[in-house]
Scaffold this motif. Sequence first.
Motif, PDB file in Angstrom:
ATOM      1  N   ARG A 122       2.446  -3.499   6.851  1.00 31.21           N
ATOM      2  CA  ARG A 122       1.234  -4.176   6.380  1.00 31.21           C
ATOM      3  C   ARG A 122       0.614  -3.439   5.196  1.00 31.21           C
ATOM      4  N   GLY A 123       0.601  -2.131   5.230  1.00 24.11           N
ATOM      5  CA  GLY A 123      -0.014  -1.350   4.162  1.00 24.11           C
ATOM      6  C   GLY A 123       0.728  -1.395   2.843  1.00 24.11           C
ATOM      7  N   MET A 124       2.017  -1.746   2.876  1.00 25.68           N
ATOM      8  CA  MET A 124       2.831  -1.764   1.652  1.00 25.68           C
ATOM      9  C   MET A 124       3.297  -3.164   1.263  1.00 25.68           C
ATOM     10  N   LEU A 125       2.932  -4.173   2.025  1.00 18.12           N
ATOM     11  CA  LEU A 125       3.466  -5.516   1.835  1.00 18.12           C
ATOM     12  C   LEU A 125       3.270  -6.050   0.419  1.00 18.12           C
ATOM     13  N   GLU A 126       2.053  -6.011  -0.085  1.00 17.77           N
ATOM     14  CA  GLU A 126       1.780  -6.581  -1.408  1.00 17.77           C
ATOM     15  C   GLU A 126       2.593  -5.865  -2.484  1.00 17.77           C
ATOM     16  N   PHE A 127       2.770  -4.560  -2.335  1.00 18.38           N
ATOM     17  CA  PHE A 127       3.538  -3.785  -3.308  1.00 18.38           C
ATOM     18  C   PHE A 127       5.020  -4.143  -3.224  1.00 18.38           C
ATOM     19  N   LYS A 128       5.539  -4.298  -1.992  1.00 17.20           N
ATOM     20  CA  LYS A 128       6.950  -4.648  -1.818  1.00 17.20           C
ATOM     21  C   LYS A 128       7.221  -6.039  -2.377  1.00 17.20           C
ATOM     22  N   LEU A 129       6.322  -6.979  -2.118  1.00 16.12           N
ATOM     23  CA  LEU A 129       6.491  -8.328  -2.639  1.00 16.12           C
ATOM     24  C   LEU A 129       6.493  -8.328  -4.163  1.00 16.12           C
ATOM     25  N   SER A 130       5.607  -7.536  -4.746  1.00 11.10           N
ATOM     26  CA  SER A 130       5.471  -7.493  -6.203  1.00 11.10           C
ATOM     27  C   SER A 130       6.639  -6.801  -6.888  1.00 11.10           C
TER      28      SER A 130
END
Length: 126
Positions: free
Chosen positions: A55-63
Amino acid sequence: MKNAMDLVSAAKARVAEIPVSEADAAIREADVLIDVREESEFANGHLPGAIHASRGMLEFKLSSTPALASRDLKVVLYCKTSGRAALAAAAMQEMGYLNVKSIAGGFDGWVAAGKPVAKPELPSFG
């Protein structure tokens, strides 16, 4: 001031949650199944075919992952019980993803329903 449960309740009001009984069909139709729990939770067992993005890294992984960049991706998310997945689904909607669902009851609900769990193979040093 809002607490974590207030944020989860607000997220659940905005995202599509599917019951465990419908999860198999949703996963088959999805382009990607994402486990948003912590790495140690994922390592102890996860839904077959899931990829890990805490959850803490999701937006970064998606980007940063071209294969996950399409806003038309059909995504199913889950966590331990469904709170983090609801927050993750809401964040993905804010990023512009159009087809995101989370599994109500999460991993615990999946296990309680007797569904299969994948565990990583540990190397043999014998």
